[in-house]
Design an enzyme around this catalytic site. Sequence first.
Site, PDB file in Angstrom:
ATOM      1  CE1 TYR A 160     -20.004  -2.828  15.505  1.00 11.98           C
ATOM      2  CE2 TYR A 160     -18.611  -2.802  13.587  1.00 11.98           C
ATOM      3  CZ  TYR A 160     -18.620  -2.685  15.053  1.00 11.98           C
ATOM      4  OH  TYR A 160     -17.651  -2.830  15.985  1.00 11.98           O
ATOM      5  CE  LYS A 164     -19.049   0.476  16.627  1.00 14.10           C
ATOM      6  NZ  LYS A 164     -19.039   0.939  18.087  1.00 14.10           N
ATOM      7  CB  ILE A 193      -9.431  -5.671  19.479  1.00 13.79           C
ATOM      8  CG1 ILE A 193      -9.070  -4.280  18.671  1.00 13.79           C
ATOM      9  CG2 ILE A 193      -8.716  -5.656  20.535  1.00 13.79           C
ATOM     10  CD1 ILE A 193      -7.458  -4.019  18.517  1.00 13.79           C
TER      11      ILE A 193
HETATM   12  N1  LIG Z   1     -13.294  -6.424  19.337  1.00 10.64           N
HETATM   13  C1  LIG Z   1     -13.099  -5.970  18.314  1.00 10.64           C
HETATM   14  O1  LIG Z   1     -12.384  -6.630  17.326  1.00 10.64           O
HETATM   15  C2  LIG Z   1     -13.713  -4.603  17.936  1.00 10.64           C
HETATM   16  C3  LIG Z   1     -13.420  -3.947  16.428  1.00 10.64           C
HETATM   17  C4  LIG Z   1     -13.877  -2.731  16.425  1.00 10.64           C
HETATM   18  C5  LIG Z   1     -14.520  -2.059  17.270  1.00 10.64           C
HETATM   19  N2  LIG Z   1     -14.952  -2.827  18.443  1.00 10.64           N
HETATM   20  C6  LIG Z   1     -15.657  -2.051  19.050  1.00 10.64           C
HETATM   21  O2  LIG Z   1     -15.379  -1.989  20.575  1.00 10.64           O
HETATM   22  C7  LIG Z   1     -16.459  -1.836  21.638  1.00 10.64           C
HETATM   23  C8  LIG Z   1     -16.544  -3.096  22.635  1.00 10.64           C
HETATM   24  O3  LIG Z   1     -16.026  -4.373  21.951  1.00 10.64           O
HETATM   25  P1  LIG Z   1     -15.263  -5.402  22.827  1.00 10.64           P
HETATM   26  O4  LIG Z   1     -14.944  -6.535  21.792  1.00 10.64           O
HETATM   27  O5  LIG Z   1     -14.504  -4.952  23.802  1.00 10.64           O
HETATM   28  O6  LIG Z   1     -16.649  -6.069  23.589  1.00 10.64           O
HETATM   29  P2  LIG Z   1     -17.124  -7.267  24.682  1.00 10.64           P
HETATM   30  O7  LIG Z   1     -18.017  -8.028  24.426  1.00 10.64           O
HETATM   31  O8  LIG Z   1     -15.794  -7.693  25.193  1.00 10.64           O
HETATM   32  O9  LIG Z   1     -17.529  -6.098  25.736  1.00 10.64           O
HETATM   33  C9  LIG Z   1     -18.500  -5.418  25.452  1.00 10.64           C
HETATM   34  C10 LIG Z   1     -19.292  -5.044  27.087  1.00 10.64           C
HETATM   35  O10 LIG Z   1     -20.378  -4.215  26.698  1.00 10.64           O
HETATM   36  C11 LIG Z   1     -21.300  -4.656  27.829  1.00 10.64           C
HETATM   37  N3  LIG Z   1     -22.700  -4.163  27.172  1.00 10.64           N
HETATM   38  C12 LIG Z   1     -23.395  -4.906  25.978  1.00 10.64           C
HETATM   39  N4  LIG Z   1     -24.575  -4.018  25.976  1.00 10.64           N
HETATM   40  C13 LIG Z   1     -24.512  -3.153  26.907  1.00 10.64           C
HETATM   41  C14 LIG Z   1     -25.571  -2.282  27.124  1.00 10.64           C
HETATM   42  N5  LIG Z   1     -26.737  -2.062  26.563  1.00 10.64           N
HETATM   43  N6  LIG Z   1     -25.403  -1.354  28.233  1.00 10.64           N
HETATM   44  C15 LIG Z   1     -24.200  -1.370  28.959  1.00 10.64           C
HETATM   45  N7  LIG Z   1     -23.145  -2.506  28.684  1.00 10.64           N
HETATM   46  C16 LIG Z   1     -23.248  -3.137  27.447  1.00 10.64           C
HETATM   47  C17 LIG Z   1     -21.178  -6.263  27.695  1.00 10.64           C
HETATM   48  O11 LIG Z   1     -21.783  -6.628  29.186  1.00 10.64           O
HETATM   49  C18 LIG Z   1     -19.586  -6.442  27.939  1.00 10.64           C
HETATM   50  O12 LIG Z   1     -19.213  -6.353  29.172  1.00 10.64           O
HETATM   51  C19 LIG Z   1     -17.676  -1.810  20.754  1.00 10.64           C
HETATM   52  O13 LIG Z   1     -18.117  -0.615  20.642  1.00 10.64           O
HETATM   53  C20 LIG Z   1     -17.181  -2.260  19.590  1.00 10.64           C
HETATM   54  O14 LIG Z   1     -17.947  -2.091  18.305  1.00 10.64           O
HETATM   55  C21 LIG Z   1     -14.538  -3.985  18.814  1.00 10.64           C
END
Ligand SMILES: NC(=O)c1ccc[n+]([C@@H]2O[C@H](COP(=O)([O-])OP(=O)(O)OC[C@H]3O[C@@H](n4cnc5c(N)ncnc54)[C@H](O)[C@@H]3O)[C@@H](O)[C@H]2O)c1
Length: 267
Positions: A160, A164, A193
């Site tokens: 991961y 990134k 988040i």
């Molecule tokens: N939540 C956190 O704490 C956090 C921290 C750092 C980075 N991020 C980054 O933020 C982004 C989203 O995270 P989130 O927490 O909002 O996730 P989440 O799980 O709430 O939402 C992810 C969405 O992506 C969709 N998805 C998954 N695989 C897919 C694919 N192959 N094609 C299309 N859609 C797909 C899922 O159906 C879902 O709706 C990611 O890139 C993650 O690495 C999140």
Amino acid sequence: MNRLADKNVVITGAASGIGRAAAELMVSEGARVLIADLDEDTAAEVAAEINRGDAPGHAVGAAADVMSETSIAAMIDRAVEEFGGIDVLCNHVGGSNPRKDLDLLRLDLEEWDRVMALNARSTVAASQFALPHMISAGGGSIINTVSVGGLVGDTLQCAYGASKAAVIRLTQYIATQYGRQGIRCNGVAPGAIMTPALRDNLPAEVIADIRHHNALDMIGDPEDIGWAMVYLASDESRYMSGQTLVLDGGLTAQSPIATSRRVLLDT
Ligand SMILES: NC(=O)c1ccc[n+]([C@@H]2O[C@H](COP(=O)([O-])OP(=O)(O)OC[C@H]3O[C@@H](n4cnc5c(N)ncnc54)[C@H](O)[C@@H]3O)[C@@H](O)[C@H]2O)c1
């Protein structure tokens, strides 16, 4: 209101968490947003919920799997058909399985390949399909969602973090290579988040521990990243390119020993 009037936006993974919040905020600022996610019905439901208010913009749901180039190409075509062009592409989907993406010696190599494809290859492919439309229209903004895991080392999720980090550097390359054609490319790097992904992947005590190590005594909400994405999508950020905005409650700003030294203030 209307900071994004007339902007056509594609957000991958916009049916949940941060992507959904960004879509809603962008619509509230006047954008037309394609909610691209795995399941068409879910994407359409989310778009309908967003459209239920009286925001000046509007959302459309579409099925897209960023693991498939054919699906990415169809997603970009759909946005061009639906809106007449693309001004903003948010390469937002990402993640890894923390039960397979462990420390280096226990890292499942199949998971490494999957995570590189989900986080990095998909960002390259979607940008390849969207850029010609943006360039022929005179410019655009690409926003890549990365993570603090791409900035510093961690005890697990090796793939991961490395994927990134690759996207953080890719952001600079896109900014460099297409800046003269009016393309800006920036990243957002969230810390923890509160989203379904965070709740599913981390036990409550680990989330509490992250809060303990943040400079701010809080865990972020999806809107905290969504507003940064609104800024990067808007012309307010027209002089910014190749940068990654870190929104992590101060986690990576402070020395790792700051938390334990805080106790000295009380003695
Ligand atoms: N939540 C956190 O704490 C956090 C921290 C750092 C980075 N991020 C980054 O933020 C982004 C989203 O995270 P989130 O927490 O909002 O996730 P989440 O799980 O709430 O939402 C992810 C969405 O992506 C969709 N998805 C998954 N695989 C897919 C694919 N192959 N094609 C299309 N859609 C797909 C899922 O159906 C879902 O709706 C990611 O890139 C993650 O690495 C999140």
